[in-house]
Structure formats: C-alpha cells, structure tokens
Design an enzyme around this catalytic site. Structure first.
Site, PDB file in Angstrom:
ATOM      1  N   SER A 199       1.960   9.301  -2.597  1.00 15.06           N
ATOM      2  CA  SER A 199       0.811   8.753  -3.310  1.00 15.06           C
ATOM      3  C   SER A 199       1.242   8.471  -4.745  1.00 15.06           C
ATOM      4  O   SER A 199       2.221   7.756  -4.951  1.00 15.06           O
ATOM      5  CB  SER A 199      -0.382   9.732  -3.229  1.00 15.06           C
ATOM      6  OG  SER A 199      -1.546   9.142  -3.782  1.00 15.06           O
ATOM      7  N   HIS A 231      -0.362   5.688  -0.421  1.00 16.06           N
ATOM      8  CA  HIS A 231      -1.774   5.431  -0.681  1.00 16.06           C
ATOM      9  C   HIS A 231      -1.911   4.240  -1.618  1.00 16.06           C
ATOM     10  O   HIS A 231      -1.371   4.232  -2.723  1.00 16.06           O
ATOM     11  CB  HIS A 231      -2.436   6.669  -1.271  1.00 16.06           C
ATOM     12  CG  HIS A 231      -2.608   7.764  -0.276  1.00 16.06           C
ATOM     13  ND1 HIS A 231      -2.788   9.082  -0.623  1.00 16.06           N
ATOM     14  CD2 HIS A 231      -2.617   7.741   1.083  1.00 16.06           C
ATOM     15  CE1 HIS A 231      -2.915   9.816   0.469  1.00 16.06           C
ATOM     16  NE2 HIS A 231      -2.808   9.019   1.517  1.00 16.06           N
ATOM     17  N   ASP A 256      -3.314  15.623  -0.245  1.00 14.90           N
ATOM     18  CA  ASP A 256      -3.145  14.709   0.887  1.00 14.90           C
ATOM     19  C   ASP A 256      -1.828  15.011   1.603  1.00 14.90           C
ATOM     20  O   ASP A 256      -0.811  15.282   0.977  1.00 14.90           O
ATOM     21  CB  ASP A 256      -3.141  13.266   0.398  1.00 14.90           C
ATOM     22  CG  ASP A 256      -4.452  12.892  -0.271  1.00 14.90           C
ATOM     23  OD1 ASP A 256      -5.458  12.808   0.442  1.00 14.90           O
ATOM     24  OD2 ASP A 256      -4.454  12.706  -1.498  1.00 14.90           O
TER      25      ASP A 256
END
Length: 342
Positions: free
Chosen positions: A16, A43, A135
């Site tokens: 991310s 992401h 995440d």
C-alpha cells in the site's frame, strides 16, 4: 505415506503506502527464470489507469502485465491488479471481481492472499510490503494456516511499517528482510516440491470470505451472519449493520460484504466524523448569513423584538462556527504534524 506432489509456483505480493518503491526493489531481485507466477496488489484509487505494470517491467528481469480476467497464470510473469477490481487466482486462472471493498480498498491485498490460500495453499509464497494500517494481515493468516511461505519486509526498511508489523503481530513469518533481498529468498523456495496432503483444509470462514470477494454483487447476509455476531456498529461504506467475525482478530463484515479490520474501521469513522463536522460548519455559516440578511431586511419594518431575535441567531451561529472551525483546523494541523514527523 502421502506422495509429495506439486511445487511452489505462485508468489502473491501485497503493498500500500510506500509500496511502489518496495515493489521495484522486490522485482529487481527476482531471477529471469523464476519457476512461479507473481501476482501483485497495490492499493490504488478506483478511478483512472495505473502505470504500475510498466514500472515493474522496467525495474526487473520479468515482464509485468495488468491482469486480465480469465488469463492463465504463466511462470516467470508478473500480474498487477487493475484499479477498481479485486484480483483472485482460482485454479491457476486470473479472476477480476468488482466484489465488496475490504478496508475501503478494491483491489485489496487480503482478497489476493485469501484466494491463494484457498486455491494454492502450500504452493504459495506470500510477500507483505510497505503500507499503512493492518491490510494484508488477515489474508496472510489464512495463507499461513494453509502452509504458505510467509515473507515480510523488515519494518525498518519500509516507508510505512504498519502493514509489515501487523503481519508479524498475527503470524510467525518465515523470513523478515529488506525488500531488495527478498528476491534471493523467493528464488531459493520457488519450484520446491510441497506435500499438499499434510496441510489443513481451508477453514469455512476463509471459504466464505473468498466467495464473497469473487462476487460482483448480491446480498451475502446469510453467509456473513453464520460466521459472527451483531457488533452494534455501522459500515462506513453503506451504513449497514456490521457483524463481528468469529476469528482470532477483530474483523467485521456488513450484510452486503464490505469488510473492515478494527484499525481500518476506526480510521474510516474518524474520516466520516470529520466530514460531518465540516458539513456542520458550513451549515452554521450559512445560518449566520441568512440571519444577518433577515436582520438587515427587518430593520425599520418590524418589531424590535424580531430584529433582536435575528441578531441573536446570527451571533450564536457565528460563535458556534468559530469554535467548530478552530477545532477542525487544530485537528488538521495536528495530523499534518504527525504525518511530517513520521
């Protein structure tokens, strides 16, 4: 005795914030003859195009492509999830889904990791790179439970250390090292024969979550309700009731499938609250403006009591707006200071 069969032929990578730099370092260390396919989720905002595949093609010896639905996995290739779509790997074929977001993301790292756990199990090498919040941790837990190899970027090497630290908090990583050195470890383990007969079956919860992510729509309330209890909390994406899932971490899903970890949910609620406060500030300022116009229009025409009421309304709205504005700006300045100091 079970007969060993099949090899580690899939590498799944999640990243991310700070992930582009880490991914470039990672692919630079991969061998040109890697006996495994590599799938990447970074992401990304849902709109627009991504140049990530081109960037990774220039950064290492393997060709990188934006994943296409129904595309067979080929060893020695890197496949990048496109914006706005989850990337899953059922039965050695890429599947793009517009399923529910996870922690507000689509594509989501957890979806890729979980899909690999279901379809490839111990044949998978999971790699967690730089990123914020937690995440990827839930997906890596599912992957580790199925015998997948867990490789985590050293938090001290990551631009954003939260995602690597979250995986280390919930799983026992096989390797923790800088992104630039991961290629050597992947080269060492890719192609090794694994015994799928000694690995635990996929858990019903993991199966359910993989199924939800693969769908492009439709209610999933019955499936979700079977794996949790009502939490009394609302989903930031759709305002539906969240079910707290029955696993070792604190995770939630709503009746249409949106998934949240506790950290991501808290962050999303803070964002929602700030938006509501800015809306309240705008409403107060508009109320003060309207009251001032009514006050000015009433002068010399109406009873002094009505004129005074308009004036008090303006003053009260302005006072409340001032307090709210100072609170919001102090919060914004605080967040900026925290961001700049890391």
């Amino acid at each position: 005795m079970p007969v060993p069969s099949r090899t580690r032929d899939l590498v799944v990578v999640g990243a991310s914030a700070g992930g582009v730099e880490a991914l470039r370092a990672f692919v630079a260390g991969l061998p040109a003859d890697l006996p495994a396919a590599v799938c990447v989720v970074l992401h990304l905002p849902s709109g627009g195009n991504s140049a990530l595949a081109s960037i990774l093609s220039r950064s290492g010896p393997l060709p990188a492509f934006t994943a296409e639905n129904g595309q067979p996995l080929e060893k020695g290739c890197v496949y990048v999830a496109p914006p706005g779509h989850h990337l899953l790997v059922p039965d050695g074929v890429l599947h793009l889904s517009h399923g529910p977001t996870e922690n507000g993301h689509r594509p989501a790292v957890d979806v890729l990791f979980r899909s690999a756990a279901v379809s490839h199990g111990p044949r998978t090498i999971g790699v967690q790179l730089s990123g914020a919040l937690d995440d990827g941790a839930a997906g890596m837990v599912a992957l580790a439970a199925r015998g997948g190899l867990v490789i985590v970027q050293d938090p001290d090497d990551a631009l954003y250390r939260s995602m690597p630290e979250s995986v280390l908090r919930y799983t026992e990583a096989d390797h923790v090292l800088p992104a630039g050195k991961m290629g050597e470890v992947v080269r060492e383990h890719a192609g090794h024969v694994v015994d799928e007969d000694v690995v635990d079956d996929v858990s019903p919860l993991t199966k359910m979550e993989a199924l939800v992510a693969s769908r492009d729509g439709g209610a999933v309330a019955d499936e979700v309700n079977d794996f949790g209890v009502p939490s009394g909390l609302s989903c930031p994406d759709c305002s539906g009731g969240l079910v707290r899932l029955n696993d070792t971490s604190t995770r939630f899903r709503c009746r249409v499938g949106h998934a949240w970890t506790a950290d991501a949910l808290l962050e999303a609620q803070s964002t929602t609250l700030e938006k509501a406060l800015w809306t309240a500030l705008r409403t107060l300022e508009e109320k003060a403006t309207l009251a001032r116009r009514m006050h000015d229009g009433a002068l010399g025409k109406y009873h002094e009591r009505l004129v005074s009421r308009y004036r008090r309304t303006e003053e009260e709205a302005n006072e409340a707006a001032t307090v709210l504005r100072e609170h919001l700006l102090s919060g914004a300045l605080h967040d900026q200071a925290v961001s700049e100091t890391g």
